[in-house]
Design an enzyme around this catalytic site. Structure first.
Site, PDB file in Angstrom:
ATOM      1  N   CYS A  52       0.851  -1.196   0.000  1.00 15.59           N
ATOM      2  CA  CYS A  52       0.000   0.000   0.000  1.00 15.59           C
ATOM      3  C   CYS A  52       0.887   1.247   0.000  1.00 15.59           C
ATOM      4  O   CYS A  52       1.846   1.323   0.752  1.00 15.59           O
ATOM      5  CB  CYS A  52      -0.917  -0.002   1.222  1.00 15.59           C
ATOM      6  SG  CYS A  52      -1.997   1.434   1.276  1.00 15.59           S
ATOM      7  N   CYS A  56       0.249   4.808   6.992  1.00 17.74           N
ATOM      8  CA  CYS A  56      -0.376   4.646   8.308  1.00 17.74           C
ATOM      9  C   CYS A  56       0.611   3.907   9.239  1.00 17.74           C
ATOM     10  O   CYS A  56       0.997   2.771   8.956  1.00 17.74           O
ATOM     11  CB  CYS A  56      -1.679   3.858   8.193  1.00 17.74           C
ATOM     12  SG  CYS A  56      -2.774   4.491   6.899  1.00 17.74           S
ATOM     13  N   CYS A  59       0.366   0.203  10.343  1.00 21.88           N
ATOM     14  CA  CYS A  59      -0.054  -0.821   9.390  1.00 21.88           C
ATOM     15  C   CYS A  59       1.094  -1.564   8.714  1.00 21.88           C
ATOM     16  O   CYS A  59       1.904  -0.955   8.003  1.00 21.88           O
ATOM     17  CB  CYS A  59      -0.949  -0.181   8.331  1.00 21.88           C
ATOM     18  SG  CYS A  59      -1.546  -1.396   7.147  1.00 21.88           S
ATOM     19  N   CYS A  95     -16.568  -9.064   4.783  1.00 20.87           N
ATOM     20  CA  CYS A  95     -15.923  -7.780   4.513  1.00 20.87           C
ATOM     21  C   CYS A  95     -14.729  -8.016   3.594  1.00 20.87           C
ATOM     22  O   CYS A  95     -13.858  -8.824   3.906  1.00 20.87           O
ATOM     23  CB  CYS A  95     -15.433  -7.146   5.803  1.00 20.87           C
ATOM     24  SG  CYS A  95     -16.694  -7.055   7.073  1.00 20.87           S
ATOM     25  N   CYS A 127     -19.579  -6.044   2.945  1.00 21.46           N
ATOM     26  CA  CYS A 127     -18.926  -4.770   3.253  1.00 21.46           C
ATOM     27  C   CYS A 127     -17.624  -4.718   2.458  1.00 21.46           C
ATOM     28  O   CYS A 127     -17.067  -5.757   2.128  1.00 21.46           O
ATOM     29  CB  CYS A 127     -18.625  -4.724   4.763  1.00 21.46           C
ATOM     30  SG  CYS A 127     -17.678  -3.284   5.284  1.00 21.46           S
ATOM     31  N   CYS A 187     -19.514   2.049   7.967  1.00 28.32           N
ATOM     32  CA  CYS A 187     -18.742   1.405   9.037  1.00 28.32           C
ATOM     33  C   CYS A 187     -17.514   2.283   9.238  1.00 28.32           C
ATOM     34  O   CYS A 187     -16.737   2.492   8.308  1.00 28.32           O
ATOM     35  CB  CYS A 187     -18.324   0.000   8.608  1.00 28.32           C
ATOM     36  SG  CYS A 187     -17.163  -0.783   9.750  1.00 28.32           S
ATOM     37  N   ARG A 259     -17.917  -3.152  17.160  1.00 31.92           N
ATOM     38  CA  ARG A 259     -17.140  -4.377  16.898  1.00 31.92           C
ATOM     39  C   ARG A 259     -15.844  -4.419  17.681  1.00 31.92           C
ATOM     40  O   ARG A 259     -15.053  -3.480  17.663  1.00 31.92           O
ATOM     41  CB  ARG A 259     -16.835  -4.514  15.399  1.00 31.92           C
ATOM     42  CG  ARG A 259     -16.116  -5.823  15.086  1.00 31.92           C
ATOM     43  CD  ARG A 259     -16.095  -6.131  13.610  1.00 31.92           C
ATOM     44  NE  ARG A 259     -17.335  -5.724  13.005  1.00 31.92           N
ATOM     45  CZ  ARG A 259     -17.445  -4.827  12.036  1.00 31.92           C
ATOM     46  NH1 ARG A 259     -16.393  -4.272  11.533  1.00 31.92           N
ATOM     47  NH2 ARG A 259     -18.622  -4.503  11.571  1.00 31.92           N
TER      48      ARG A 259
HETATM   49  S1  SF4 Z   1      -4.258   1.109   6.873  1.00 29.30           S
HETATM   50 FE1  SF4 Z   1      -2.618   0.049   5.719  1.00 29.30          FE
HETATM   51  S2  SF4 Z   1      -3.656  -0.739   3.910  1.00 29.30           S
HETATM   52 FE2  SF4 Z   1      -4.996   0.842   4.772  1.00 29.30          FE
HETATM   53  S3  SF4 Z   1      -4.413   2.749   3.777  1.00 29.30           S
HETATM   54 FE3  SF4 Z   1      -3.161   2.655   5.632  1.00 29.30          FE
HETATM   55  S4  SF4 Z   1      -1.240   1.652   4.986  1.00 29.30           S
HETATM   56 FE4  SF4 Z   1      -2.768   1.254   3.385  1.00 29.30          FE
END
Ligand code: SF4
Length: 314
Positions: A52, A56, A59, A95, A127, A187, A259
């Site tokens: 990705c 974040c 993540c 989901c 979802c 959600c 949840r």
């Molecule tokens: S949470 Fe992870 S998968 Fe989702 S946008 Fe952020 S870096 Fe990408």
């Protein structure tokens, strides 16, 4: 989309109540709005894992961090097979998650629209969580039969920039508006244990609770600190903070599925039960939750049997 029924002060007062008062109130509100002793069981399928472009901090799927995950994309037949199996596990909602910054029109999006139609024909709710979405794409998802779209706000607007730099809090709110305007259910929730203060959790709940209409589903995740991510050294969040967050969400979002999402793995059955007593009425089943471990389904079903919870289907 926003109304200001819930003030920071009011939510703060709820959040800091004694735990017995909190649980009593939250459980009473849950029973007024849902059949008692029930739990919604969801299955999360990661259709595209890893790589990705977003940053974040929590993540492991971000391409910016060096983490040990199984990257890849699932074929349509694999997704449908998992969905069919999920029915046997009393799952009511599937989901589909893809580690994208945003939905891009084209072949991949079209194949998701097709998969949604097929899963709907299995009489399951569907979802999706695919990143940012424009209003046209939200409409297409609705037309394909999608029930609900997940887009978390993650934390308070004040703490948000400490965690994510590649998309703004406002962009998240805009996606949620597009979802709502297309007639989809929303959600949206967040993550605790990322180094935020109680005030940030309170502010996050305030934003969710003041959405009009309120989100139909609010996942409360506890950070799973993963090696290689900037938050790898964060300590496990205290169970009392998790219970307070869930109970406060239940009290301020009475008709919403709250949840108990990521972070259950490694918690005792008693700790998880406390969260359910505090008003959580939804879980993810399956040994894997995107890239982190989750409770084994058998363990979950044994727990539900032990404490007398039944799967909820709507
Ligand atoms: S949470 Fe992870 S998968 Fe989702 S946008 Fe952020 S870096 Fe990408």
């Amino acid at each position: 989309m926003m109304m200001n029924k819930w003030t920071h002060e009011k939510i703060q007062e709820i959040f800091h109540r004694p735990i017995p008062d909190l649980i009593y109130k939250a459980q009473s509100i849950l029973r007024e709005n849902f059949p008692k002793n029930t739990v919604q069981i969801n299955k999360l399928i990661s259709i595209k894992t890893g790589q990705c472009p977003e940053d974040c901090s929590y993540c492991p799927q971000s391409a910016r961090y060096n983490t040990d995950i199984n990257k890849g994309t699932l074929e349509e037949s694999q997704i449908l097979e998992i969905a069919e199996k999920a029915i046997e596990q009393n799952v009511s909602k599937v989901c589909l998650g893809a580690a994208w910054r945003e939905v891009k029109d084209g072949r991949e999006f079209d194949s998701i629209l097709k998969i949604i139609k097929k899963i709907k024909s299995l009489k399951l709710e569907v979802c999706c969580t695919l990143g940012m979405l424009n209003s046209e794409q939200a409409k297409k998802l609705k037309e394909a039969g999608l029930d609900i779209y997940n887009h978390n706000i993650d934390t308070s607007p004040q703490y948000y920039n400490e965690i994510i730099g590649t998309r703004s809090f406002q962009q998240r709110i805009d996606t949620i508006k597009n979802v709502r305007n297309a007639g989809l259910s929303v959600c949206s929730g967040g993550i605790i244990g990322m180094g935020e203060k109680d005030e940030d959790i309170i502010e996050m709940i305030k934003i969710l609770a003041n959405m009009s209409p309120q989100p139909e589903s609010v996942p409360i995740n506890a950070l799973v600190a993963t090696e290689g991510t900037p938050l790898q050294d964060m300590k496990k969040v205290s169970i009392w903070k998790w219970v307070r967050t869930i109970a406060t969400a239940r009290i301020t979002l009475p008709k919403t599925f709250i949840r108990l999402a990521a972070g259950r793995y490694g918690r005792t059955q008693e700790e998880q039960t406390l969260c359910l007593l505090a008003g959580a009425n939804s879980i993810f089943t399956g040994e894997q939750l995107l890239t982190s471990k989750n409770e084994l389904p058998n363990k979950d079903y044994q727990l539900f049997k032990d404490i007398g919870l039944k799967p909820l289907r709507r």
